[in-house]
Design a protein around this motif. Structure first.
Motif, PDB file in Angstrom:
ATOM      1  N   ILE A  27       9.150   0.169  -6.529  1.00  0.00           N
ATOM      2  CA  ILE A  27      10.160  -0.896  -6.573  1.00  0.00           C
ATOM      3  C   ILE A  27       9.704  -2.018  -7.498  1.00  0.00           C
ATOM      4  CG2 ILE A  27      11.249  -2.737  -5.201  1.00  0.00           C
ATOM      5  CD1 ILE A  27      11.367  -0.737  -2.860  1.00  0.00           C
ATOM      6  N   ALA A  28       8.436  -2.409  -7.386  1.00  0.00           N
ATOM      7  CA  ALA A  28       7.904  -3.479  -8.241  1.00  0.00           C
ATOM      8  C   ALA A  28       7.952  -3.077  -9.703  1.00  0.00           C
ATOM      9  CB  ALA A  28       6.475  -3.807  -7.819  1.00  0.00           C
ATOM     10  N   GLN A  29       7.691  -1.798  -9.967  1.00  0.00           N
ATOM     11  CA  GLN A  29       7.728  -1.291 -11.342  1.00  0.00           C
ATOM     12  C   GLN A  29       9.160  -1.344 -11.899  1.00  0.00           C
ATOM     13  OE1 GLN A  29       6.346   2.757 -11.637  1.00  0.00           O
ATOM     14  NE2 GLN A  29       5.945   2.630 -13.826  1.00  0.00           N
ATOM     15  N   ALA A  30      10.128  -0.996 -11.032  1.00  0.00           N
ATOM     16  CA  ALA A  30      11.521  -0.932 -11.488  1.00  0.00           C
ATOM     17  C   ALA A  30      12.201  -2.298 -11.567  1.00  0.00           C
ATOM     18  CB  ALA A  30      12.316  -0.015 -10.553  1.00  0.00           C
ATOM     19  N   PHE A  31      11.831  -3.214 -10.647  1.00  0.00           N
ATOM     20  CA  PHE A  31      12.553  -4.491 -10.543  1.00  0.00           C
ATOM     21  C   PHE A  31      11.735  -5.699 -10.986  1.00  0.00           C
ATOM     22  CE2 PHE A  31      14.837  -1.594  -7.827  1.00  0.00           C
ATOM     23  CZ  PHE A  31      16.165  -1.930  -8.039  1.00  0.00           C
ATOM     24  N   GLY A  32      10.466  -5.481 -11.280  1.00  0.00           N
ATOM     25  CA  GLY A  32       9.643  -6.574 -11.770  1.00  0.00           C
ATOM     26  C   GLY A  32       8.819  -7.229 -10.679  1.00  0.00           C
ATOM     27  N   PRO A  33       7.734  -7.911 -11.072  1.00  0.00           N
ATOM     28  CA  PRO A  33       6.815  -8.517 -10.091  1.00  0.00           C
ATOM     29  C   PRO A  33       7.447  -9.636  -9.270  1.00  0.00           C
ATOM     30  CG  PRO A  33       6.258  -9.179 -12.343  1.00  0.00           C
ATOM     31  CD  PRO A  33       7.299  -8.133 -12.453  1.00  0.00           C
ATOM     32  N   GLY A  64       0.797  -1.219   0.000  1.00  0.00           N
ATOM     33  CA  GLY A  64       0.000   0.000   0.000  1.00  0.00           C
ATOM     34  C   GLY A  64       0.831   1.271   0.000  1.00  0.00           C
ATOM     35  N   GLN A  65       2.123   1.139   0.317  1.00  0.00           N
ATOM     36  CA  GLN A  65       3.002   2.313   0.324  1.00  0.00           C
ATOM     37  C   GLN A  65       3.489   2.605  -1.102  1.00  0.00           C
ATOM     38  OE1 GLN A  65       3.697   4.300   2.978  1.00  0.00           O
ATOM     39  NE2 GLN A  65       2.287   3.041   4.168  1.00  0.00           N
ATOM     40  N   PRO A  66       3.623   3.890  -1.466  1.00  0.00           N
ATOM     41  CA  PRO A  66       4.045   4.223  -2.834  1.00  0.00           C
ATOM     42  C   PRO A  66       5.427   3.688  -3.201  1.00  0.00           C
ATOM     43  CG  PRO A  66       4.012   6.185  -1.427  1.00  0.00           C
ATOM     44  CD  PRO A  66       3.343   5.091  -0.677  1.00  0.00           C
ATOM     45  N   VAL A  67       6.310   3.543  -2.208  1.00  0.00           N
ATOM     46  CA  VAL A  67       7.664   3.045  -2.486  1.00  0.00           C
ATOM     47  C   VAL A  67       7.602   1.619  -3.035  1.00  0.00           C
ATOM     48  CG1 VAL A  67       9.959   2.613  -1.545  1.00  0.00           C
ATOM     49  CG2 VAL A  67       8.593   4.463  -0.623  1.00  0.00           C
ATOM     50  N   VAL A 109       9.842  -9.488  -7.355  1.00  0.00           N
ATOM     51  CA  VAL A 109      10.289  -9.030  -6.036  1.00  0.00           C
ATOM     52  C   VAL A 109       9.122  -8.930  -5.045  1.00  0.00           C
ATOM     53  CG1 VAL A 109      12.289  -7.806  -6.961  1.00  0.00           C
ATOM     54  CG2 VAL A 109      10.146  -6.545  -6.562  1.00  0.00           C
ATOM     55  N   LEU A 110       7.921  -9.315  -5.494  1.00  0.00           N
ATOM     56  CA  LEU A 110       6.759  -9.332  -4.610  1.00  0.00           C
ATOM     57  C   LEU A 110       6.382 -10.770  -4.280  1.00  0.00           C
ATOM     58  CD1 LEU A 110       4.442  -6.624  -6.236  1.00  0.00           C
ATOM     59  CD2 LEU A 110       6.011  -6.341  -4.301  1.00  0.00           C
ATOM     60  N   ARG A 111       6.004 -10.990  -3.026  1.00  0.00           N
ATOM     61  CA  ARG A 111       5.489 -12.306  -2.627  1.00  0.00           C
ATOM     62  C   ARG A 111       4.025 -12.419  -3.058  1.00  0.00           C
ATOM     63  NH1 ARG A 111       8.134 -11.148   2.540  1.00  0.00           N
ATOM     64  NH2 ARG A 111      10.063 -12.355   2.705  1.00  0.00           N
ATOM     65  N   ALA A 112       3.473 -13.608  -2.910  1.00  0.00           N
ATOM     66  CA  ALA A 112       2.083 -13.854  -3.311  1.00  0.00           C
ATOM     67  C   ALA A 112       1.102 -12.952  -2.558  1.00  0.00           C
ATOM     68  CB  ALA A 112       1.726 -15.322  -3.083  1.00  0.00           C
ATOM     69  N   ASP A 113       1.458 -12.584  -1.314  1.00  0.00           N
ATOM     70  CA  ASP A 113       0.552 -11.734  -0.528  1.00  0.00           C
ATOM     71  C   ASP A 113       0.739 -10.246  -0.804  1.00  0.00           C
ATOM     72  OD1 ASP A 113       2.952 -11.185   0.694  1.00  0.00           O
ATOM     73  OD2 ASP A 113       2.359 -11.839   2.706  1.00  0.00           O
ATOM     74  N   GLY A 114       1.612  -9.925  -1.775  1.00  0.00           N
ATOM     75  CA  GLY A 114       1.825  -8.529  -2.150  1.00  0.00           C
ATOM     76  C   GLY A 114       2.914  -7.823  -1.368  1.00  0.00           C
ATOM     77  N   SER A 115       3.529  -8.512  -0.401  1.00  0.00           N
ATOM     78  CA  SER A 115       4.613  -7.899   0.375  1.00  0.00           C
ATOM     79  C   SER A 115       5.942  -8.045  -0.373  1.00  0.00           C
ATOM     80  CB  SER A 115       4.717  -8.533   1.767  1.00  0.00           C
ATOM     81  OG  SER A 115       5.072  -9.898   1.658  1.00  0.00           O
ATOM     82  N   LEU A 116       6.924  -7.265   0.053  1.00  0.00           N
ATOM     83  CA  LEU A 116       8.225  -7.271  -0.610  1.00  0.00           C
ATOM     84  C   LEU A 116       9.018  -8.524  -0.247  1.00  0.00           C
ATOM     85  CD1 LEU A 116      10.333  -5.662  -2.308  1.00  0.00           C
ATOM     86  CD2 LEU A 116      11.129  -4.659  -0.161  1.00  0.00           C
ATOM     87  N   ASP A 117       9.548  -9.187  -1.254  1.00  0.00           N
ATOM     88  CA  ASP A 117      10.453 -10.321  -1.029  1.00  0.00           C
ATOM     89  C   ASP A 117      11.865  -9.737  -0.916  1.00  0.00           C
ATOM     90  OD1 ASP A 117      12.128 -12.540  -1.165  1.00  0.00           O
ATOM     91  OD2 ASP A 117      10.810 -13.635  -2.530  1.00  0.00           O
ATOM     92  N   ARG A 118      12.271  -9.444   0.314  1.00  0.00           N
ATOM     93  CA  ARG A 118      13.535  -8.739   0.547  1.00  0.00           C
ATOM     94  C   ARG A 118      14.740  -9.553   0.082  1.00  0.00           C
ATOM     95  NH1 ARG A 118      12.724  -4.387   3.919  1.00  0.00           N
ATOM     96  NH2 ARG A 118      14.870  -4.369   4.647  1.00  0.00           N
ATOM     97  N   ALA A 119      14.658 -10.880   0.242  1.00  0.00           N
ATOM     98  CA  ALA A 119      15.769 -11.746  -0.178  1.00  0.00           C
ATOM     99  C   ALA A 119      15.946 -11.694  -1.690  1.00  0.00           C
ATOM    100  CB  ALA A 119      15.528 -13.177   0.285  1.00  0.00           C
ATOM    101  N   LYS A 120      14.834 -11.721  -2.417  1.00  0.00           N
ATOM    102  CA  LYS A 120      14.896 -11.671  -3.889  1.00  0.00           C
ATOM    103  C   LYS A 120      15.438 -10.323  -4.357  1.00  0.00           C
ATOM    104  CE  LYS A 120      14.238 -13.072  -8.073  1.00  0.00           C
ATOM    105  NZ  LYS A 120      15.126 -14.113  -8.624  1.00  0.00           N
ATOM    106  N   LEU A 121      14.973  -9.256  -3.711  1.00  0.00           N
ATOM    107  CA  LEU A 121      15.456  -7.923  -4.078  1.00  0.00           C
ATOM    108  C   LEU A 121      16.955  -7.802  -3.794  1.00  0.00           C
ATOM    109  CD1 LEU A 121      14.775  -5.063  -5.100  1.00  0.00           C
ATOM    110  CD2 LEU A 121      14.241  -4.443  -2.730  1.00  0.00           C
ATOM    111  N   ALA A 122      17.397  -8.323  -2.641  1.00  0.00           N
ATOM    112  CA  ALA A 122      18.826  -8.277  -2.295  1.00  0.00           C
ATOM    113  C   ALA A 122      19.653  -9.044  -3.315  1.00  0.00           C
ATOM    114  CB  ALA A 122      19.043  -8.848  -0.896  1.00  0.00           C
TER     115      ALA A 122
END
Length: 200
Positions: free
Chosen positions: A50-56, A43-46, A58-71
């Motif tokens: 991030i999803a727009q820049a790095f691709g879907p 729900g946060q704009p950031v 980097v998001l988990r199934a529940d819509g939260s950030l997959d920090r390990a994948k992004l790292a």
């Protein structure tokens, strides 16, 4: 008057031990890592940027950030860390500034801003002084590998993404040496607290 202390170091340098010592002594600590997690919640704009820049992916199934994948992406692909920082930093700076102002309004003698990339992201001028937690590079590497279960190459990549600790220590107003025991580090942190209380 409140003394605003910037606290920084390198990854696995022992900064959390010092931060906890200030908290235990009753001083508010604004933790940039906690704020960084809050600004990427669903729900946060950031997060959307991030999803727009790095691709879907980097998001988990529940819509939260997959920090390990992004790292994995930012530490393995040149230029990607800079792209992530460009998205994060304006939001992070605003949130940290608000949290510091709120903590300072409480009237504590010391307020700590615990910011891992304090020098890299140009926060030093926001503080009355900066303390760096320093450690030998070989100890830092072995602690990081043990703490996060990383290979030597992955641990080195994370360390090298930050300004060298020796360079940070050279810029600092106060240096806490974390090459010894945790007790020795805590003793140095308490000594710094007493020193800052005299300045505030």
């Amino acid at each position: 008057m409140t003394y605003l202390l910037g606290l920084t170091g390198g990854i696995a340098s022992g900064k959390s031990t010092v931060s906890r010592t200030f908290k235990a002594a009753g001083f508010p600590v604004v933790d940039a890592d906690v704020i960084a997690r809050q600004i990427v919640e669903p729900g946060q704009p950031v997060l959307a940027r991030i999803a727009q820049a790095f691709g879907p992916e980097v998001l988990r199934a529940d819509g939260s950030l997959d920090r390990a994948k992004l790292a994995e992406i930012v530490f393995s692909q040149p230029g990607r860390m800079a792209a992530l920082n460009q998205i994060n930093r304006p939001y992070l700076r605003e949130a940290i500034s608000q949290a510091l102002a709120q903590a300072k309004a409480g009237g504590a003698a010391i307020v700590v801003g615990d910011i891992p990339l304090l020098y890299e992201a140009d926060y030093a001028d926001d503080f009355d002084g900066v303390a760096v937690v320093s450690v030998d590079p070989n100890i830092q590497l072995s602690r990081l590998m043990a703490r996060d279960g990383l290979s030597q190459a992955d641990a080195e990549a994370r360390i090298q993404s930050q300004m060298p600790l020796a360079q940070k220590a050279a810029l600092a107003d106060f240096v806490i040496d974390n090459n010894g025991t945790q007790e020795a580090t805590i003793a140095q942190a308490n000594a710094l607290i007493h020193r800052l209380q005299r300045l505030s």
